[in-house]
Design an enzyme around this catalytic site. Structure first.
Site, short mmCIF file in Angstrom:
data_model
loop_
_atom_site.label_atom_id
_atom_site.label_comp_id
_atom_site.label_asym_id
_atom_site.label_seq_id
_atom_site.Cartn_x
_atom_site.Cartn_y
_atom_site.Cartn_z
N LYS A 1 0.64 -1.29 -0.07
CA LYS A 1 0.11 -0.17 0.01
C LYS A 1 0.57 1.46 0.17
O LYS A 1 0.37 2.29 0.56
CB LYS A 1 -0.92 0.13 1.07
N THR B 1 1.90 0.09 -7.50
CA THR B 1 1.16 -0.08 -8.54
C THR B 1 1.63 1.10 -9.38
O THR B 1 2.05 1.21 -10.63
CB THR B 1 -0.26 -0.13 -8.59
N TRP B 2 1.88 2.23 -8.75
CA TRP B 2 1.83 3.73 -9.31
C TRP B 2 3.50 3.63 -9.82
O TRP B 2 3.57 3.77 -11.14
CB TRP B 2 1.82 4.56 -8.19
N SER C 1 -4.64 2.80 4.13
CA SER C 1 -4.93 2.06 2.85
C SER C 1 -5.03 0.63 2.84
O SER C 1 -5.87 -0.04 2.37
CB SER C 1 -3.94 2.51 1.99
N HIS D 1 7.45 -7.37 -1.85
CA HIS D 1 6.99 -6.70 -0.64
C HIS D 1 7.77 -7.17 0.34
O HIS D 1 7.61 -6.89 1.43
CB HIS D 1 5.50 -6.89 -0.38
P1 A3P Z 1 -5.21 4.46 -1.10
O1 A3P Z 1 -5.74 3.43 -0.48
O2 A3P Z 1 -4.81 5.52 -0.04
O3 A3P Z 1 -5.99 5.46 -2.05
P2 A3P Z 1 -0.22 -0.40 -3.69
O4 A3P Z 1 -0.04 -0.17 -5.29
O5 A3P Z 1 1.16 -0.28 -3.24
O6 A3P Z 1 -0.98 -1.34 -3.29
O7 A3P Z 1 -0.75 0.92 -3.17
C1 A3P Z 1 -2.01 1.43 -3.44
C2 A3P Z 1 -2.30 2.55 -2.87
O8 A3P Z 1 -1.62 3.63 -3.97
C3 A3P Z 1 -3.66 3.31 -2.73
O9 A3P Z 1 -3.88 4.07 -1.98
C4 A3P Z 1 -3.80 3.94 -4.37
O10 A3P Z 1 -4.85 4.61 -4.36
C5 A3P Z 1 -2.58 4.44 -4.42
N1 A3P Z 1 -2.17 4.79 -5.77
C6 A3P Z 1 -2.16 3.95 -6.93
N2 A3P Z 1 -1.75 4.59 -8.08
C7 A3P Z 1 -1.50 5.95 -7.63
C8 A3P Z 1 -1.39 7.08 -8.27
N3 A3P Z 1 -1.14 7.18 -9.79
N4 A3P Z 1 -1.14 8.22 -7.57
C9 A3P Z 1 -1.29 8.38 -6.31
N5 A3P Z 1 -1.84 7.36 -5.49
C10 A3P Z 1 -1.93 6.05 -6.18
#
Ligand code: A3P
Length: 298
Positions: free
Chosen positions: A50, A54-55, A141, A111
């Protein structure tokens, strides 16, 4: 994908491996992870869950595809960027994916805390990108993710979940140990240590840091394309990035979308004053002696 056997296996308790709580199917294939042979040009993306995995994965895939959005829509993010320690009955595990599809083998995510990373990554001196996010937003999150992603045990109430998070009794263990462990490793290895909050503040500057780290030089218009394609709004509506291609029994977006809010400081909407005081005191204790610093909001 939707075999009854797998539906059955949802909401299992976590197993502990080398003192770290993890999903049972991952633990069952642990030998594969431990003996995984990294190659010198493998790029590893590492995060505590979290934290923006993914970003940063979408950014890296866009970089390697020279900003070609269509190429990055070739498949779901979880297939484009294999999840190294992933294992699920009936599917290729992350290590099998990496070993059998060499053409896809450019990058992988994990992770795992440093002490559990297959030693070959250190031996091969692979480049690694570590992305950290402040503990409070991660906890919020993760709480929502536990609810929508059915491989997790029941999170209980927010207060109960927060207690588990602070005690490291969630999948992948202690956030504190995770960020500190990787922070120490960056002194001796090729690790680009990034922060979610910096990416929110100035995503272009952070993308440029990644480019430099990877030794890539892209034209400004390509960088701008990457910036646009990887914005929260764009990724939220992109089925190959927003996890909607996962079957509903595994992730139920009607409970809470994977692309939930994508902001810094959302924790203020969840932490009570009392929880915040307890958390801050515990945080100070856990992070004592470390030079790690992270902004709790921007
Ligand atoms: P939130 O639940 O706070 O919205 P991971 O990919 O490590 O599982 O993390 C997911 C978190 O990253 C989620 O946070 C998601 O909304 C956020 N996230 C994914 N893509 C993003 C982006 N392009 N910009 C900002 N936050 C992003």
């Amino acid at each position: 994908l939707s075999s009854p056997k797998m539906e059955h296996s949802s909401r299992q308790e976590l197993e502990v491996i080398h003192e770290i709580p993890l999903y049972r199917p991952f633990v069952e294939k642990w030998a594969q992870v431990e003996s995984f042979q990294a190659r010198p040009d493998d790029l590893l993306i590492s995060t505590y869950p979290k934290s923006g995995t993914t970003w940063i994965s979408e950014i890296v895939d866009m970089i390697y595809n020279n900003g070609d959005e269509e190429k990055c829509k070739r498949d779901a993010i979880f297939n484009r960027v294999p999840f190294m320690e992933m294992s699920c009955p009936g599917l290729l595990s992350g290590t099998e994916q990496l070993d059998t599809v060499p053409s896809h083998r450019v990058y992988t995510i994990t992770h795992l805390p440093v002490q559990l990373l297959p030693v070959s990554f250190w031996e091969q001196d692979c480049k690694m990108i570590y992305l950290a996010r402040n503990a409070k937003d991660v906890a919020v999150s993760y709480y929502h993710f536990y609810q929508m992603a059915k491989m997790h045990p029941d999170p209980g109430t927010w207060d109960e979940f927060l207690g588990k998070f602070m005690a490291g009794k969630v999948a992948y263990g202690s956030w504190y140990d995770h960020v500190k462990g990787w922070w120490e490793k960056k002194k001796a290895y090729r690790i680009l240590y990034m922060f979610y909050e910096d990416m929110k503040k100035d995503p272009k500057r952070e993308i440029e840091k990644v480019l430099q780290f990877l030794g890539k030089d892209l034209k400004e218009e390509v960088v701008n394309k990457i910036l646009h394609h990887t914005s929260f709004q764009e990724m939220k509506k992109n089925p190959t990035a927003n996890y909607e291609m996962m079957p509903t029994w595994a992730m139920d977006h009607s409970v809470s979308p994977f692309m939930r809010k994508g902001m810094s400081g959302d924790w203020k909407n969840y932490f009570t004053v009392a929880q915040n005081e307890i958390f801050d005191a515990h945080y100070k204790e856990q992070m004592k002696g470390s030079t790690f610093k992270c902004q709790m909001e921007i």
